[in-house]
Enzyme design. Sequence first.
Site, short mmCIF file in Angstrom:
data_model
loop_
_atom_site.label_atom_id
_atom_site.label_comp_id
_atom_site.label_asym_id
_atom_site.label_seq_id
_atom_site.Cartn_x
_atom_site.Cartn_y
_atom_site.Cartn_z
N GLU A 144 2.49 -9.91 11.10
CA GLU A 144 2.13 -9.47 9.99
C GLU A 144 3.30 -9.22 8.92
O GLU A 144 3.54 -9.94 8.15
CB GLU A 144 1.05 -8.52 10.26
CG GLU A 144 1.16 -7.37 8.41
CD GLU A 144 0.10 -6.40 8.62
OE1 GLU A 144 -0.19 -6.23 8.14
OE2 GLU A 144 -0.52 -6.14 10.16
N ASP B 238 0.85 -1.04 -0.23
CA ASP B 238 -0.24 0.04 -0.01
C ASP B 238 0.94 1.24 -0.14
O ASP B 238 0.45 1.97 -0.68
CB ASP B 238 -0.69 0.16 1.46
CG ASP B 238 -2.19 -1.29 1.18
OD1 ASP B 238 -2.06 -2.06 0.94
OD2 ASP B 238 -3.26 -0.96 2.50
#
Length: 421
Positions: A394, A164
């Site tokens: 993550e 992103d």
Amino acid sequence: MNKHFDEAYRILAANDRGGYTVPTDRLYPFQWNWDSAFVAMGFATFDIDRAYRELERLTEGQWEDGMIPHIVFHQPSDTYFPGPDVWRTSHTIPTSGITQPPVFGIALRAVHEAAETAGSEDAKARTLTLFHAALKWHRWWYSARDPEGTGLVALLHPWESGSDNSPAWDIALSRVPTSTETAVVRKDTGHVDAAMRPRDEDYRRFIHLVDTYAACGWNPVQQWEKAPFKVAEVQTTAILLKAGEDLLHLAGVLGLDEAAEELAVYNLLTRNALQAQWRPQLSRFVSRDLISNEDIDAPTHAGFIPLLALDLDKDIVDAAAAEMRLWSNGMKVAFPTTKPFVGSFEAKRYWRGPSWAIINWLLIDGLARNGLTDMAAGLRSNTVSAIETEGFAEYFDPITGEGCGGLGFSWTGAAYLCLAE
């Protein structure tokens, strides 16, 4: 069986929401596209039916034009922004209006082969249905995101890359206004330290793009014309090509001659286009900003993902490998998503430096494909060790090895099951 396998199984079970998996609780409470493809490959190591189900639930979100969106909102949740009311799409099930890297075809082949090995009786029928969904999506990529037939597919939003807030978007995104029609009410920084997440300014630009495309009624032709962000991207294109190769293989297995011919044409076009993005002076591949018509030379991991889908000449392989070693030198956890210690590198901020197990998984396959078996084995071992040391985070700070972002993460669990076997 070691305790880490047990923990990976527990995480996938905890994040199961009834045939689909959320990436992690609260931070990402819906079904994400490329997450689910990686997760399906993890499930395929121990539960074939559940692996198929993951992909089947994802295709419930597929649009009429073939796009598989990046988020499918199967159930409501108030712990995530932007939700369905911001996207304003009109699919039967609420979805976002953009897509994500098409790992789906890669996952489908892996699930099918695991099912065949296990002697699953309904493997062919389930694979066939999912194959048609995947082919329809590949057609969408080539029509909606490469209307000029270059062979490189374009992204109209940084979120479509999966990476992103990568430094790769800094210049292209800086042209996008920070004004929004939608109030930006961030939820992510309530779950995770803000220092690990995109900045507020990034979010305003992200939402400006959502507003722009919603105003187009999500019509791909209008979006292409109006897009203030348009990047022909090598990571997504390489994943599309690898998925195209895997779908071509499945077309052969399933006896789908016409589909095989169609895929072969796409794959050849993209293979040639992707190879042309190699830049010897940088020792990596580059994306292209289609608005400025300039190369994007920000040093990110995406420049090495084409190894996944290309059989490269030895001089290119050697140069890419030398550059990758340079980036990994002194890192506790490879492979950093931004070249360490350049101005844009931030060791803990999402896609601006941290190491991700799923990116390593793609790179390991790319290195092995191009004969760098020792390097692939080293990266595999480093990734497995990071997860065993820090848990199923993550992503990881490449310098310290610290697990960062969301915890109990589904695709990190899936990566462990596939890489630690």
